[in-house]
Structure formats: C-alpha cells, structure tokens
Design a protein around this motif. Structure first.
Motif, PDB file in Angstrom:
ATOM      1  N   GLU A  13       0.846  -1.190   0.000  1.00 26.51           N
ATOM      2  CA  GLU A  13       0.000   0.000   0.000  1.00 26.51           C
ATOM      3  C   GLU A  13       0.883   1.242   0.000  1.00 26.51           C
ATOM      4  OE1 GLU A  13      -3.086  -0.116  -0.450  1.00 26.51           O
ATOM      5  OE2 GLU A  13      -3.524  -2.231  -0.034  1.00 26.51           O
ATOM      6  N   LEU A  14       0.616   2.142  -0.949  1.00 25.18           N
ATOM      7  CA  LEU A  14       1.365   3.386  -1.053  1.00 25.18           C
ATOM      8  C   LEU A  14       0.445   4.567  -0.789  1.00 25.18           C
ATOM      9  CD1 LEU A  14       3.462   2.708  -4.298  1.00 25.18           C
ATOM     10  CD2 LEU A  14       4.190   2.418  -1.925  1.00 25.18           C
ATOM     11  N   ASP A  62       3.441   8.749  -3.011  1.00 23.07           N
ATOM     12  CA  ASP A  62       4.070   7.504  -3.454  1.00 23.07           C
ATOM     13  C   ASP A  62       5.068   6.979  -2.428  1.00 23.07           C
ATOM     14  OD1 ASP A  62       2.697   7.155  -5.806  1.00 23.07           O
ATOM     15  OD2 ASP A  62       4.107   8.325  -7.001  1.00 23.07           O
ATOM     16  N   CYS A  63       4.671   6.969  -1.176  1.00 16.72           N
ATOM     17  CA  CYS A  63       5.525   6.417  -0.132  1.00 16.72           C
ATOM     18  C   CYS A  63       4.793   5.265   0.549  1.00 16.72           C
ATOM     19  CB  CYS A  63       5.927   7.482   0.881  1.00 16.72           C
ATOM     20  SG  CYS A  63       4.558   8.231   1.767  1.00 16.72           S
ATOM     21  N   ALA A  64       5.554   4.362   1.158  1.00 19.91           N
ATOM     22  CA  ALA A  64       4.983   3.164   1.761  1.00 19.91           C
ATOM     23  C   ALA A  64       4.024   3.517   2.885  1.00 19.91           C
ATOM     24  CB  ALA A  64       6.102   2.272   2.284  1.00 19.91           C
ATOM     25  N   ALA A  65       2.868   2.841   2.884  1.00 19.06           N
ATOM     26  CA  ALA A  65       1.880   3.037   3.944  1.00 19.06           C
ATOM     27  C   ALA A  65       1.548   1.732   4.655  1.00 19.06           C
ATOM     28  CB  ALA A  65       0.602   3.649   3.371  1.00 19.06           C
ATOM     29  N   GLY A  66       1.980   0.595   4.092  1.00 17.94           N
ATOM     30  CA  GLY A  66       1.711  -0.694   4.716  1.00 17.94           C
ATOM     31  C   GLY A  66       1.575  -1.788   3.684  1.00 17.94           C
ATOM     32  N   SER A  85      -0.385  -1.472   8.767  1.00 18.10           N
ATOM     33  CA  SER A  85       0.177  -0.151   8.495  1.00 18.10           C
ATOM     34  C   SER A  85       1.665  -0.128   8.819  1.00 18.10           C
ATOM     35  CB  SER A  85      -0.552   0.914   9.321  1.00 18.10           C
ATOM     36  OG  SER A  85      -1.923   0.955   8.987  1.00 18.10           O
ATOM     37  N   ALA A  86       2.414   0.656   8.059  1.00 17.57           N
ATOM     38  CA  ALA A  86       3.859   0.765   8.284  1.00 17.57           C
ATOM     39  C   ALA A  86       4.379   2.014   7.606  1.00 17.57           C
ATOM     40  CB  ALA A  86       4.575  -0.462   7.732  1.00 17.57           C
ATOM     41  N   ASP A  87       5.436   2.587   8.175  1.00 17.49           N
ATOM     42  CA  ASP A  87       6.085   3.715   7.512  1.00 17.49           C
ATOM     43  C   ASP A  87       7.337   3.270   6.770  1.00 17.49           C
ATOM     44  OD1 ASP A  87       7.687   3.171   9.644  1.00 17.49           O
ATOM     45  OD2 ASP A  87       7.347   5.066  10.687  1.00 17.49           O
ATOM     46  N   ALA A  88       7.674   1.973   6.869  1.00 14.68           N
ATOM     47  CA  ALA A  88       8.768   1.394   6.095  1.00 14.68           C
ATOM     48  C   ALA A  88       8.445  -0.071   5.846  1.00 14.68           C
ATOM     49  CB  ALA A  88      10.103   1.529   6.819  1.00 14.68           C
ATOM     50  N   VAL A  89       8.633  -0.521   4.620  1.00 14.46           N
ATOM     51  CA  VAL A  89       8.352  -1.907   4.235  1.00 14.46           C
ATOM     52  C   VAL A  89       9.601  -2.479   3.577  1.00 14.46           C
ATOM     53  CG1 VAL A  89       6.968  -3.429   2.774  1.00 14.46           C
ATOM     54  CG2 VAL A  89       5.891  -1.471   3.915  1.00 14.46           C
ATOM     55  N   VAL A  90      10.040  -3.645   4.047  1.00 12.66           N
ATOM     56  CA  VAL A  90      11.194  -4.331   3.461  1.00 12.66           C
ATOM     57  C   VAL A  90      10.703  -5.617   2.812  1.00 12.66           C
ATOM     58  CG1 VAL A  90      13.425  -5.418   3.879  1.00 12.66           C
ATOM     59  CG2 VAL A  90      12.775  -3.375   5.172  1.00 12.66           C
ATOM     60  N   LEU A  91      10.942  -5.758   1.522  1.00 12.46           N
ATOM     61  CA  LEU A  91      10.544  -6.949   0.778  1.00 12.46           C
ATOM     62  C   LEU A  91      11.752  -7.885   0.686  1.00 12.46           C
ATOM     63  CD1 LEU A  91       8.580  -5.191  -2.107  1.00 12.46           C
ATOM     64  CD2 LEU A  91       7.685  -6.084   0.056  1.00 12.46           C
TER      65      LEU A  91
END
Length: 300
Positions: free
Chosen positions: A85-86, A91-95, A105-111
């Motif tokens: 989710e952006l 266009d920043c990570a939201a979860g 929800s998240a303010d940073a996502v690591v794939l």
C-alpha cells in the motif's frame, strides 16, 4: 569419509607445509567414479579451522528471530502479502495488504521474499527475480565420529562421458552430514510447503554420498531429510538491496542466490542503517541498488 589426501603443490601463501595432511576446513576434490581421488589444485590454500565456522540455516534464522522477539519486542505476523500500500499523494509506503483482507500499516516496508519477490508488481515492473531449484539430503551416519570435519566442494562424474556435477558435502557438529547440489531453473510454487525434491536429483545425491564414504551409504546412515529449495537469482547476478525507486520507504533485499545465509546479516544491518539513518555504513549499497535497473531500461 575418504582419508584426507596429501597435497602435493601448496601455495607459497599457505600456512601449512608440504607434504601435509589437510586440516579440518575447506577441501576441493575431483571425483571420477571408479578412479583415484585427487586433490584439486586449490587445496594449497585452505582456511584454518580457527577462523572457519559453519552456519545451520534453520538454527541461525530461528535464533535471530527468537532474540529479536525476546530482547526487542518484535512481533511476528504471518500472512500472504497481496500488495504494497502506497500513499497516493506522495508515493511512499503506507503498509501491506494480505490476501485474507487484513492490512498492516507501516512507515517502512522491506521486501525480503527471495524467489517470490517478483510476484509483486512493484518489483516485477523494475527487475526480474528467477528461481533456481537446488536439492539436498541430510544423513546421520551410525558412526558419526568416522566422518572427518571437512567441507567438500566436489566435481563428480557418474560416468566418464556424463556431465560433471558440482555437489558439496558439509559434516555438521551435530553428527549429521548435509549434501547439496544439482540445481536447475524452475518456477517456485505459490506455497513453499509444496516444494519437493525431484526423485532423480535426490537419487544422484545418495549415489554421491555413497561414493564419498561407506558410512553414508543406504543402511549405514539414517535418512534425516530429502528436500529442495529455491535460490533467488537476478539477471545480472548481483543482489538487489535498497529503496525501490518511486516508492519512498519501500525497500527490497533479494537475489543473493546461494549466498543468502552468508550475506544476510550484512544485508540486514545495512538496510537498518539505510532506513533509520538515511545511509548505510556497513556495506556500500550503491552497486546493489534497484535503481541500476532504471539506468539499464533507459539505455535500452
């Protein structure tokens, strides 16, 4: 296991004198079925046992996770991620969203999804991650002390006219012996639990095990596991580590191939620095940045 061979032409940089018995460490042998085993020329340079360690992937990852949850309050949430989710305006990570309808929800996502990284359009639209299916077996010999503590990197020919294989043998201090190799490109299934080894590849690993040592033959060793895994590979052969262009706060770490366990800790430390401090100091991540694929696409 085969008796430790005598090295005949050590490197002048080797701390061992010739002739010598190869110490516990790394040994590269050439196996031709029915012929004498000869040491590979690289045997002249060995890693001393005092500076050599073996990492058990499952024990290592479980230990890291247990420490993170016990000491740092990390919570583990299981789920099948459907999309990232952006924030539409920036266009920043939201979860992330899961296939069962949950969101996180998240303010940073690591794939860090290994060969499954390409299942997400955010990744596949930028670069390709393919899967290399590798096979392994784990044996527990009835006489574990009969197996010398050498990690073997082999070249093996079932017959003089057949293709040369590159299996590896790792005796473990737990008394088990891990034997791996025989890789091929394949598409990983959606569910990792569905990954099974191909009978022909598993049978060949058993043949190799029996060639290496009588203590690893069927009947002389307990079968602990017959298995397969998928190694994540990129088109240019380099890992992809860093922030995804056009998706601020969304990071990727994949493409390490067979070096994931070795390079995983440095990858994690560098990403943590990048996320928390804005730049990585443990490793220079520039060569591994996903932005390199933007440059390749622009040039083509």
């Amino acid at each position: 296991m085969v008796p430790a061979p005598t090295a005949t032409a050590p490197s002048p940089h080797s701390p061992y004198q010739s002739p010598h018995r190869l110490p516990p460490g790394l040994v590269h042998l050439v196996f031709h079925r029915g012929l004498t085993v000869q040491p590979h020329p690289c045997c002249g340079r060995l890693v001393p046992p005092e500076t050599t360690a073996q990492v058990h992937p499952q024990l290592f990852t479980r230990a890291l996770l247990s420490f993170a949850t016990a000491e740092h309050g990390v919570q583990v949430v299981y789920g099948d991620v459907q999309r990232i989710e952006l924030n539409g305006t920036e266009d920043c990570a939201a979860g992330v969203s899961f296939r069962d309808g949950r969101t996180l929800s998240a303010d940073a996502v690591v794939l860090a999804l290994g060969p499954w990284s390409g299942r997400l359009p955010l990744v596949s639209s930028l670069f390709n991650v393919s899967g290399l299916k590798a096979h392994s077996i784990v044996l527990r010999p009835q006489e574990p002390n009969a197996i010398s503590p050498h990690a073997l990197f082999l070249r093996y020919q079932p017959t003089p006219a057949s293709e040369t294989l590159d299996p590896e043998v790792y005796p473990r201090p737990t008394g088990e012996v891990y034997i791996c190799g025989l890789s091929k490109e394949a598409i990983p299934p959606d569910d990792p639990e569905e990954i099974v080894g191909e009978p022909g590849s598993i049978a060949m690993l058993h043949e190799i095990a029996a060639t290496v040592s009588n203590h690893l033959k069927v009947g002389a060793a307990e079968l602990v596991a017959e298995q397969a895994c998928f190694l994540p590979c990129t088109d240019d052969g380099l890992p992809v580590i860093g922030e995804i262009p056009g998706a601020k706060g969304c990071y990727v770490a994949t493409g390490h191939s067979c070096w994931g366990i070795l390079n995983g800790p440095a990858t994690g430390a560098s990403l943590a620095e990048l996320i928390m401090e804005g730049s990585a100091t443990t490793v220079n991540l520039k060569p591994f940045s996903p932005a390199r694929f933007l440059r390749e696409n622009d040039s083509s």
